[in-house]
Design an enzyme around this catalytic site. Structure first.
Site, PDB file in Angstrom:
ATOM      1  CG  ASP A 154      78.189  34.422  47.113  1.00 54.94           C
ATOM      2  OD1 ASP A 154      78.065  34.845  45.908  1.00 54.94           O
ATOM      3  OD2 ASP A 154      77.340  34.460  47.704  1.00 54.94           O
ATOM      4  N   GLY A 155      80.004  37.354  46.066  1.00 55.96           N
ATOM      5  CA  GLY A 155      79.441  38.717  46.267  1.00 55.96           C
ATOM      6  C   GLY A 155      79.942  39.724  45.175  1.00 55.96           C
ATOM      7  CG  ASN A 189      78.155  30.223  38.438  1.00 51.24           C
ATOM      8  OD1 ASN A 189      79.319  30.191  38.828  1.00 51.24           O
ATOM      9  ND2 ASN A 189      77.153  30.417  39.123  1.00 51.24           N
ATOM     10  CB  SER A 211      76.908  27.181  46.538  1.00 53.84           C
ATOM     11  OG  SER A 211      75.973  27.968  47.226  1.00 53.84           O
TER      12      SER A 211
HETATM   13  C1  FPP Z   1      80.010  34.498  42.829  1.00 53.11           C
HETATM   14  O1  FPP Z   1      79.456  35.996  42.999  1.00 53.11           O
HETATM   15  C2  FPP Z   1      80.863  34.646  41.819  1.00 53.11           C
HETATM   16  C3  FPP Z   1      81.333  34.065  40.656  1.00 53.11           C
HETATM   17  C4  FPP Z   1      80.116  33.207  40.193  1.00 53.11           C
HETATM   18  C5  FPP Z   1      82.445  34.052  39.745  1.00 53.11           C
HETATM   19  C6  FPP Z   1      83.874  34.079  40.636  1.00 53.11           C
HETATM   20  C7  FPP Z   1      84.709  34.769  39.778  1.00 53.11           C
HETATM   21  C8  FPP Z   1      85.705  35.397  40.025  1.00 53.11           C
HETATM   22  C9  FPP Z   1      86.086  35.723  41.332  1.00 53.11           C
HETATM   23  C10 FPP Z   1      86.559  36.177  38.932  1.00 53.11           C
HETATM   24  C11 FPP Z   1      87.011  35.306  37.856  1.00 53.11           C
HETATM   25  C12 FPP Z   1      87.820  34.111  38.317  1.00 53.11           C
HETATM   26  C13 FPP Z   1      89.278  33.795  38.310  1.00 53.11           C
HETATM   27  C14 FPP Z   1      89.588  32.483  38.706  1.00 53.11           C
HETATM   28  C15 FPP Z   1      89.994  34.961  37.404  1.00 53.11           C
HETATM   29  P1  FPP Z   1      78.120  36.309  42.534  1.00 53.11           P
HETATM   30  O2  FPP Z   1      78.348  36.863  41.238  1.00 53.11           O
HETATM   31  O3  FPP Z   1      77.102  35.164  42.789  1.00 53.11           O
HETATM   32  O4  FPP Z   1      77.773  37.517  43.543  1.00 53.11           O
HETATM   33  P2  FPP Z   1      76.404  38.003  43.977  1.00 53.11           P
HETATM   34  O5  FPP Z   1      75.952  36.740  45.198  1.00 53.11           O
HETATM   35  O6  FPP Z   1      76.714  39.259  45.005  1.00 53.11           O
HETATM   36  O7  FPP Z   1      75.479  38.166  42.843  1.00 53.11           O
END
Ligand code: FPP
Length: 253
Positions: free
Chosen positions: A18-19, A66, A194
């Protein structure tokens, strides 16, 4: 530098990455830039996990929920996933890392399935480590799917209702094929689960890190593992039942 013990490694580590969005917002960049950097963190952490000898790593890359994000962000995440699978293919194979995926994979775009499916097949034999991507994944959905399977077996007479046990359910949960997670890490400062690996989490140790996922380094993984190794896992028992008794020590004098 963090020291971790070679024995007592968690066999299966799960990570809620996350983040990414906040990392980008802090820099005045579009959220997708955070996901791109997050993808680089995935690479680093997979390498570190393989290097120290973890048997299984499960990454929460995209939840069933998502899909409701803005279309542009969903498309960017799917593209990053495709790029990751293409660029990491050789390294995964060379290092005997089996690539697996769990979740409602039928919802993934065909361009992602076109690289994911062959890599799952190719990397399947004699792995040193299994890297599972949770994609279009939800823990409640996985439990409901397993319950549906058992309900079908009961309805068809292949199983009795009193044979519906936690063990029977888990056999229908692909995320637990590599065993329950021993340690689950969540980055990004929030303290919640989550909808990740709900059933398998029963006795997992939880580690929450304030570091945003794109800033997460191998050293942060080692810190989480060191914190895991400092804990006593009791699985509902008492300390005297799980701690090895101290016997046979001869005191001098
Ligand atoms: C949550 O952060 C992250 C995700 C929903 C996606 C995770 C994806 C990656 C790490 C990159 C692609 C994956 C691979 C396996 C190559 P957020 O977007 O909810 O962050 P926030 O809470 O700061 O908004």
């Amino acid at each position: 530098m963090t020291l971790i013990e070679a024995r007592n490694l968690p066999a299966h580590v799960g990570i809620i990455m996350d983040g990414n969005g906040r990392w980008a917002q802090l820099r005045g960049s579009p959220r997708c830039e955070g996901h791109r950097e997050g993808s680089a963190s995935v690479r680093r952490v997979v390498r570190a996990a393989r290097r120290i000898g973890l048997r299984a790593l499960t990454l929460y890359a995209f939840s069933e929920q998502n899909w409701a994000r803005p279309e542009e962000e969903v498309d960017a995440l799917m593209e990053l996933l495709r790029e990751f699978l293409l660029s990491e293919r050789d390294e995964l194979l060379d290092n005997r890392i089996r690539l697996n995926a769990v979740g409602n994979l039928g919802r993934l775009p065909a361009v992602v399935r076109a690289v994911l499916d062959p890599l799952r097949d190719e990397s399947g034999t004699a792995p040193e480590m299994t890297l599972t991507l949770a994609l279009s994944y939800g823990g409640r959905e996985e439990i409901a799917d397993a319950a549906k399977e058992l309900a079908r077996e009961v309805a068809s007479g292949r199983m009795r209702a009193d044979e519906v046990t936690p063990e029977a359910l888990r056999k229908h949960m692909p995320s637990l094929e590599v065993g329950d997670p021993d340690l689950v890490i969540r980055t990004g400062g929030e303290r919640r689960i989550s909808n990740f690996l709900l059933f398998g989490l029963a006795y997992a140790e939880l580690h929450f890190s304030d570091t945003l996922w794109p800033d997460f380094e191998a050293e942060d993984l080692y810190k989480a593992i060191a914190s895991y190794q400092a804990r006593e896992r009791r699985f509902g028992l008492i300390s005297a039942q799980v701690a090895p008794p101290i016997t046979g020590i001869r005191l001098a004098g």
